[in-house]
Design a protein around this motif. Structure first.
Motif, mmCIF file in Angstrom:
data_model
loop_
_atom_site.group_PDB
_atom_site.id
_atom_site.type_symbol
_atom_site.label_atom_id
_atom_site.label_comp_id
_atom_site.label_asym_id
_atom_site.label_seq_id
_atom_site.Cartn_x
_atom_site.Cartn_y
_atom_site.Cartn_z
ATOM 1 N N LEU A 108 0.891 -1.165 0.000
ATOM 2 C CA LEU A 108 0.000 0.000 0.000
ATOM 3 C C LEU A 108 0.919 1.202 0.000
ATOM 4 N N ARG A 109 0.879 1.979 -1.049
ATOM 5 C CA ARG A 109 1.798 3.108 -1.154
ATOM 6 C C ARG A 109 1.129 4.237 -1.931
ATOM 7 N N THR A 130 -3.327 6.607 -4.124
ATOM 8 C CA THR A 130 -2.987 5.423 -3.336
ATOM 9 C C THR A 130 -3.092 4.185 -4.209
ATOM 10 N N GLU A 131 -2.055 3.362 -4.198
ATOM 11 C CA GLU A 131 -2.032 2.109 -4.945
ATOM 12 C C GLU A 131 -1.976 0.951 -3.945
ATOM 13 N N ILE A 132 -2.909 0.022 -4.070
ATOM 14 C CA ILE A 132 -2.955 -1.155 -3.197
ATOM 15 C C ILE A 132 -2.824 -2.396 -4.070
ATOM 16 N N ARG A 133 -1.887 -3.250 -3.729
ATOM 17 C CA ARG A 133 -1.701 -4.513 -4.452
ATOM 18 C C ARG A 133 -1.984 -5.671 -3.503
ATOM 19 N N ARG A 134 -2.905 -6.543 -3.907
ATOM 20 C CA ARG A 134 -3.254 -7.699 -3.084
ATOM 21 C C ARG A 134 -3.387 -8.941 -3.961
ATOM 22 N N GLY A 155 -7.479 6.807 0.085
ATOM 23 C CA GLY A 155 -6.525 5.737 0.365
ATOM 24 C C GLY A 155 -5.890 5.853 1.734
ATOM 25 N N GLU A 156 -5.663 7.079 2.200
ATOM 26 C CA GLU A 156 -5.061 7.260 3.522
ATOM 27 C C GLU A 156 -5.939 6.682 4.627
ATOM 28 N N LYS A 157 -7.248 6.670 4.398
ATOM 29 C CA LYS A 157 -8.170 6.130 5.392
ATOM 30 C C LYS A 157 -8.099 4.597 5.469
ATOM 31 N N LEU A 158 -7.490 3.979 4.466
ATOM 32 C CA LEU A 158 -7.399 2.510 4.428
ATOM 33 C C LEU A 158 -6.048 2.002 4.921
ATOM 34 N N GLU A 159 -5.152 2.906 5.304
ATOM 35 C CA GLU A 159 -3.794 2.490 5.682
ATOM 36 C C GLU A 159 -3.804 1.537 6.886
ATOM 37 N N LYS A 160 -4.725 1.715 7.805
ATOM 38 C CA LYS A 160 -4.789 0.860 8.987
ATOM 39 C C LYS A 160 -5.986 -0.095 8.938
#
Length: 249
Positions: A108-109, A130-134, A155-160
């Motif tokens: 997550l970056r 925000t890029e999320i790789r899963r 995306g910042e709200k998904l960091e945690k």
């Protein structure tokens, strides 16, 4: 052993295909087991090798068997599938059918938006998103690589957030309070590169289904842009389409 009927109007290769399909589906030939050779099938059912090849060729087109050069023909594992008549995340859809869905969070970056991402999310090219790789796992087996781009403020709200067991759609709705509306999808096919090979545990060059999905909020603003890469041997997208009434010839 079931016998084929030479005098039947149904071609011999079709009879053989139907019989072999039944044995695959009832487990007589288990997933990943090696099928009898063309010669063995020809002798067992008293048919020519051409008839056997036609039957096996049709079964391969149906995705029930696959061939490995120099090793033989093997039974394919039944594919998991997701119906796409409604907008749902993978876990949201699959757990309803009894599948276990987990995720491997690769990263997550916050990254500069490429021209494509910027156009889809309607942000400035080069601005941070925000890029999320899963990697998505169904019953502990890697099935898809999911790359998601979101506006940085979202995306910042998904960091945690719990990105290991929860769908991003549910996180956006329940944790961020954002109502989702509709999504636009485009589907094509690619060959696995080194990144997909590692993520999905497939051979380089394997067929991969790629889905480009752009999800909008309830008021129509673009919110979630994704590239979803699915293993061609393990997953299907299914949808129902109705014919519009009142069409003219």
């Amino acid at each position: 052993m079931a016998e084929l009927l030479p005098l039947s109007p149904v071609p011999l290769y079709t009879q053989l295909k139907d019989l072999l399909r039944e044995r695959i589906l009832d487990g007589s030939y288990p997933p990943h087991s090696r099928m009898p050779s063309e010669n063995e099938l020809g002798k067992a059912f008293d048919v020519s090798r051409i008839t056997v090849r036609q039957a096996l060729g049709d079964l391969q087109k149906e995705g029930l068997i696959f061939k490995i050069h120099g090793k033989g023909t093997f039974v394919a594992k039944p594919k998991a599938f997701q119906n796409v008549s409604t907008l749902q995340g993978l876990a949201e859809s699959m757990t309803q059918m009894g599948y276990e869905v987990l995720n491997r969070l690769r990263s997550l970056r916050h990254v500069p938006a490429s021209a494509l991402v910027a156009a889809r999310l309607q942000v400035e090219e080069g601005s941070l998103v925000t890029e999320i790789r899963r990697v998505r796992l169904i019953n502990r087996e890697p099935v898809s690589l999911e790359i998601t781009w979101l506006p940085k403020a979202v995306g910042e709200k998904l960091e945690k957030a719990d990105l290991v067991t929860r769908d991003i759609f549910l996180l956006l709705e329940n944790d961020c309070g954002i109502a989702l509306g509709h999504a636009d999808l485009a589907i094509d096919a690619v060959l696995a590169d080194s990144d997909l090979t590692q993520a999905l545990e497939v051979e380089e060059g394997s067929p991969i289904m790629r889905i480009e999905r752009l999800t909008h909020t309830a008021d129509g603003a673009p919110l979630d842009f994704e590239h979803l890469y699915y293993r061609g041997d393990a997953f299907q997208y299914r949808l129902r389409i109705d014919r519009q009434k009142g069409g003219k010839a």
